[in-house]
Write a protein that holds these residues in place. Structure first.
Motif, PDB file in Angstrom:
ATOM      1  N   VAL A  40       0.836  -1.199   0.000  1.00  0.00           N
ATOM      2  CA  VAL A  40       0.000   0.000   0.000  1.00  0.00           C
ATOM      3  C   VAL A  40       0.870   1.248   0.000  1.00  0.00           C
ATOM      4  CG1 VAL A  40      -1.855   1.231   1.179  1.00  0.00           C
ATOM      5  CG2 VAL A  40      -1.767  -1.273   1.256  1.00  0.00           C
ATOM      6  N   GLY A  41       0.569   2.158  -0.914  1.00  0.00           N
ATOM      7  CA  GLY A  41       1.365   3.371  -1.060  1.00  0.00           C
ATOM      8  C   GLY A  41       0.625   4.627  -0.657  1.00  0.00           C
ATOM      9  N   GLU A  42       0.845   5.688  -1.421  1.00  0.00           N
ATOM     10  CA  GLU A  42       0.339   7.014  -1.080  1.00  0.00           C
ATOM     11  C   GLU A  42      -1.180   7.107  -1.154  1.00  0.00           C
ATOM     12  OE1 GLU A  42       0.684   9.951  -4.562  1.00  0.00           O
ATOM     13  OE2 GLU A  42       2.188   8.418  -5.030  1.00  0.00           O
ATOM     14  N   LEU A  43      -1.699   8.078  -0.429  1.00  0.00           N
ATOM     15  CA  LEU A  43      -3.127   8.373  -0.461  1.00  0.00           C
ATOM     16  C   LEU A  43      -3.446   9.120  -1.745  1.00  0.00           C
ATOM     17  CD1 LEU A  43      -5.790   8.320   1.233  1.00  0.00           C
ATOM     18  CD2 LEU A  43      -5.147  10.595   2.048  1.00  0.00           C
ATOM     19  N   LEU A  44      -4.411   8.608  -2.499  1.00  0.00           N
ATOM     20  CA  LEU A  44      -4.795   9.232  -3.762  1.00  0.00           C
ATOM     21  C   LEU A  44      -6.007  10.136  -3.614  1.00  0.00           C
ATOM     22  CD1 LEU A  44      -4.432   6.177  -6.181  1.00  0.00           C
ATOM     23  CD2 LEU A  44      -2.765   7.968  -5.695  1.00  0.00           C
ATOM     24  N   GLY A  45      -6.883   9.792  -2.697  1.00  0.00           N
ATOM     25  CA  GLY A  45      -8.093  10.592  -2.537  1.00  0.00           C
ATOM     26  C   GLY A  45      -8.860  10.202  -1.298  1.00  0.00           C
ATOM     27  N   GLN A  46      -9.699  11.118  -0.840  1.00  0.00           N
ATOM     28  CA  GLN A  46     -10.537  10.894   0.333  1.00  0.00           C
ATOM     29  C   GLN A  46     -11.973  11.137  -0.067  1.00  0.00           C
ATOM     30  OE1 GLN A  46      -9.289  10.247   3.728  1.00  0.00           O
ATOM     31  NE2 GLN A  46     -11.434   9.689   4.024  1.00  0.00           N
ATOM     32  N   GLY A  47     -12.803  10.118   0.061  1.00  0.00           N
ATOM     33  CA  GLY A  47     -14.195  10.256  -0.328  1.00  0.00           C
ATOM     34  C   GLY A  47     -15.126  10.247   0.864  1.00  0.00           C
ATOM     35  N   THR A  48     -16.418  10.261   0.582  1.00  0.00           N
ATOM     36  CA  THR A  48     -17.426  10.260   1.636  1.00  0.00           C
ATOM     37  C   THR A  48     -17.395   8.970   2.432  1.00  0.00           C
ATOM     38  OG1 THR A  48     -18.839  11.636   0.231  1.00  0.00           O
ATOM     39  CG2 THR A  48     -19.884  10.555   2.106  1.00  0.00           C
ATOM     40  N   PHE A  49     -17.151   7.854   1.746  1.00  0.00           N
ATOM     41  CA  PHE A  49     -17.252   6.548   2.386  1.00  0.00           C
ATOM     42  C   PHE A  49     -15.910   5.923   2.749  1.00  0.00           C
ATOM     43  CE2 PHE A  49     -21.331   6.112  -0.276  1.00  0.00           C
ATOM     44  CZ  PHE A  49     -22.041   6.841   0.672  1.00  0.00           C
ATOM     45  N   GLY A  50     -14.824   6.355   2.128  1.00  0.00           N
ATOM     46  CA  GLY A  50     -13.544   5.718   2.405  1.00  0.00           C
ATOM     47  C   GLY A  50     -12.393   6.420   1.721  1.00  0.00           C
ATOM     48  N   ARG A  76     -23.042   3.152  10.380  1.00  0.00           N
ATOM     49  CA  ARG A  76     -23.655   4.250  11.136  1.00  0.00           C
ATOM     50  C   ARG A  76     -24.164   5.368  10.229  1.00  0.00           C
ATOM     51  NH1 ARG A  76     -19.283   3.156  14.841  1.00  0.00           N
ATOM     52  NH2 ARG A  76     -18.027   4.801  13.872  1.00  0.00           N
ATOM     53  N   LYS A  77     -23.670   5.408   8.994  1.00  0.00           N
ATOM     54  CA  LYS A  77     -24.090   6.453   8.062  1.00  0.00           C
ATOM     55  C   LYS A  77     -25.362   6.024   7.343  1.00  0.00           C
ATOM     56  CE  LYS A  77     -19.496   8.388   7.173  1.00  0.00           C
ATOM     57  NZ  LYS A  77     -18.476   8.693   6.137  1.00  0.00           N
ATOM     58  N   LYS A  78     -26.426   6.797   7.517  1.00  0.00           N
ATOM     59  CA  LYS A  78     -27.723   6.472   6.923  1.00  0.00           C
ATOM     60  C   LYS A  78     -28.016   7.401   5.746  1.00  0.00           C
ATOM     61  CE  LYS A  78     -28.946   3.362  10.075  1.00  0.00           C
ATOM     62  NZ  LYS A  78     -27.784   3.428  10.974  1.00  0.00           N
ATOM     63  N   ASP A  79     -28.675   6.843   4.755  1.00  0.00           N
ATOM     64  CA  ASP A  79     -29.078   7.627   3.586  1.00  0.00           C
ATOM     65  C   ASP A  79     -30.573   7.444   3.383  1.00  0.00           C
ATOM     66  OD1 ASP A  79     -28.704   9.208   1.217  1.00  0.00           O
ATOM     67  OD2 ASP A  79     -28.971   7.376   0.056  1.00  0.00           O
ATOM     68  N   PHE A  80     -31.296   8.566   3.266  1.00  0.00           N
ATOM     69  CA  PHE A  80     -32.747   8.526   3.091  1.00  0.00           C
ATOM     70  C   PHE A  80     -33.079   8.808   1.632  1.00  0.00           C
ATOM     71  CE2 PHE A  80     -31.843   9.558   7.450  1.00  0.00           C
ATOM     72  CZ  PHE A  80     -32.737   8.769   8.166  1.00  0.00           C
ATOM     73  N   GLN A  81     -33.780   7.878   1.012  1.00  0.00           N
ATOM     74  CA  GLN A  81     -34.091   7.962  -0.411  1.00  0.00           C
ATOM     75  C   GLN A  81     -35.586   8.153  -0.624  1.00  0.00           C
ATOM     76  OE1 GLN A  81     -32.054   7.642  -3.358  1.00  0.00           O
ATOM     77  NE2 GLN A  81     -33.965   8.326  -4.244  1.00  0.00           N
ATOM     78  N   ASN A  82     -35.944   9.229  -1.348  1.00  0.00           N
ATOM     79  CA  ASN A  82     -37.347   9.472  -1.682  1.00  0.00           C
ATOM     80  C   ASN A  82     -37.756   8.514  -2.792  1.00  0.00           C
ATOM     81  OD1 ASN A  82     -39.853  10.425  -2.383  1.00  0.00           O
ATOM     82  ND2 ASN A  82     -39.250  12.575  -2.466  1.00  0.00           N
ATOM     83  N   GLU A  83     -38.715   7.646  -2.505  1.00  0.00           N
ATOM     84  CA  GLU A  83     -39.141   6.640  -3.474  1.00  0.00           C
ATOM     85  C   GLU A  83     -40.239   7.136  -4.404  1.00  0.00           C
ATOM     86  OE1 GLU A  83     -37.810   3.643  -4.012  1.00  0.00           O
ATOM     87  OE2 GLU A  83     -36.270   4.166  -2.552  1.00  0.00           O
TER      88      GLU A  83
END
Length: 393
Positions: A40-50, A76-83
């Motif tokens: 594992v090398g350098e950090l390429l990016g930081q996103g919402t989930f990982g 623990r992260k919840k997402d509410f989707q309008n159906e």
């Protein structure tokens, strides 16, 4: 252009990646972390989930991108989707979206214009998931600056010689000459053609991306585009439709920004047409360096998109074919929008000339190196850690 009522799926080829439950973590003599055969090398990016890290396969010698997810945090992260009207809200966890991305990447299998799965490492008792994928070393097609609200190209637009710009602008107003595009049009055509091939492949296999934007197109050192980030991708029904809204607000189509009549049953919208609208917005951003719909608040933004209120800059140094392509995709009526297959046959796309790509990529890598060097110097002066991200999960 109208579509048939039934959606025919192409046969799905056999997946060529592997799932591994036997996961070993250790450190080399020089202190580098190793996950199985991956250093594992350098950090390429930081996103919402990982996080996304560079990794080196010691068996094959290949370099890949490795997404690292912490399962407890994602649960623990919840997402509410309008159906849709009368259907209420559904609740999903971020972890389910990670598994959805893996499932979608399994479904379309390997394609040269998509980020492809190499390996998923997840021990039954482990708190982490490691997703190894093909890598776009140059970085995103464009990088969004949230503070400025603008996009930055891998290479400044003036990379194209002045003589070439004059040729491109000959059919436009003379005031447009010398004005830089976000990405020079001849190069942009190549990138968009690659992206369309990836989108067409997904659509043929009954999958829609649902978050098409420049940030999710990654460029390889060969100058080819990989379509990535399938976090909110989904399979369509037999009519090519999906439910609810996903993606990035500024790239959503009119049909997702228009209030729905509560008296009518919601039947979803055409996910393929929504992808193509977002592709049209992407082309706009790639050529002009700004968004076609920019408002002070979300309500005004949705109203503007719903009415398809955009105005092409009068002095835009873009060919007539390029302008026609934008206008053929950014169409309010989803049934009249170009499909991915239609778009690939459009003269602006079909005439893409890839001969200039090597020089552009060479310049892009040089700019990237200079930016990384400056970031390291700034971090050294400030005493804080910093990184230059080239992938945005």
């Amino acid at each position: 252009m109208s579509r048939g009522s039934l959606f025919q799926r192409a046969p799905i080829p056999e997946a060529k990646f592997q799932k591994t439950e036997d996961v070993t973590k250790e450190r080399d003599a020089d202190g580098k972390k190793r996950i199985n055969q991956y250093v594992v090398g350098e950090l390429l990016g930081q996103g919402t989930f990982g996080r996304v890290k560079l990794c080196h396969d010691t068996v094959t010698g290949n370099r890949y991108a490795m997404k690292v997810f912490r399962k407890q945090q994602l649960m623990r992260k919840k997402d509410f989707q309008n159906e849709g009207p009368g259907r209420g809200m559904s609740v999903t966890t971020a972890l389910s979206k990670v598994y959805n991305e893996i499932e979608m990447m399994e479904s379309y299998s390997c394609h040269p214009r998509c980020v492809n799965l190499v390996e998923v490492l997840e021990h039954q008792d482990s708190q982490k998931i490691y997703v190894v994928m093909t890598l776009g070393e140059v970085g995103s097609l464009l990088t969004y600056d949230e503070c400025e609200g603008t996009y930055t190209a891998p290479v400044p637009g003036e990379w194209i010689p002045a003589s070439s710009q004059s040729t491109q602008c000959s059919s436009r107003s003379s005031t447009s000459r010398g004005r830089s595009l976000a990405i020079p049009e001849p190069i942009a055509k190549c990138f968009i053609k690659d992206a369309l091939e990836g989108i067409a492949h997904l659509h043929e296999h009954g999958i829609v991306h649902r978050d098409i934007k420049p940030d999710n197109f990654f460029i390889t050192t060969q100058g080819r585009v990989l379509l990535g980030d399938f976090t909110v991708a989904s399979k369509v029904d037999e009519h090519g439709r999906v439910r609810g809204t996903e993606g990035t607000y500024s790239f959503m189509p009119p049909e997702c920004c228009t209030p729905t009549d509560e008296s009518q049953e919601y039947s979803g919208h055409d996910g393929r047409a929504a992808d193509m609208w977002a592709l049209g917005v992407t082309v706009w951003v790639v050529l002009f360096g700004s968004l076609p719909f920019q408002k002070a608040n979300l309500k005004e933004l949705f109203e503007s998109i719903a009415e398809c209120q955009y105005r092409i800059p009068p002095d835009a140094p873009v060919s007539p074919e390029g302008l026609h392509f934008i206008q053929a995709v950014l169409v309010k009526d989803a049934t009249n929008r170009l499909t991915a297959k239609d778009a690939l046959a459009h003269p602006w796309v079909s005439t893409a000339d890839f001969s200039q790509l090597p020089a552009y990529i060479e310049a892009a890598l040089k700019v990237k190196e200079e930016r990384a060097k400056k970031a390291a110097e700034d971090a050294s002066v400030s005493g804080s850690s910093s990184f230059t991200g080239i992938l945005r999960p």
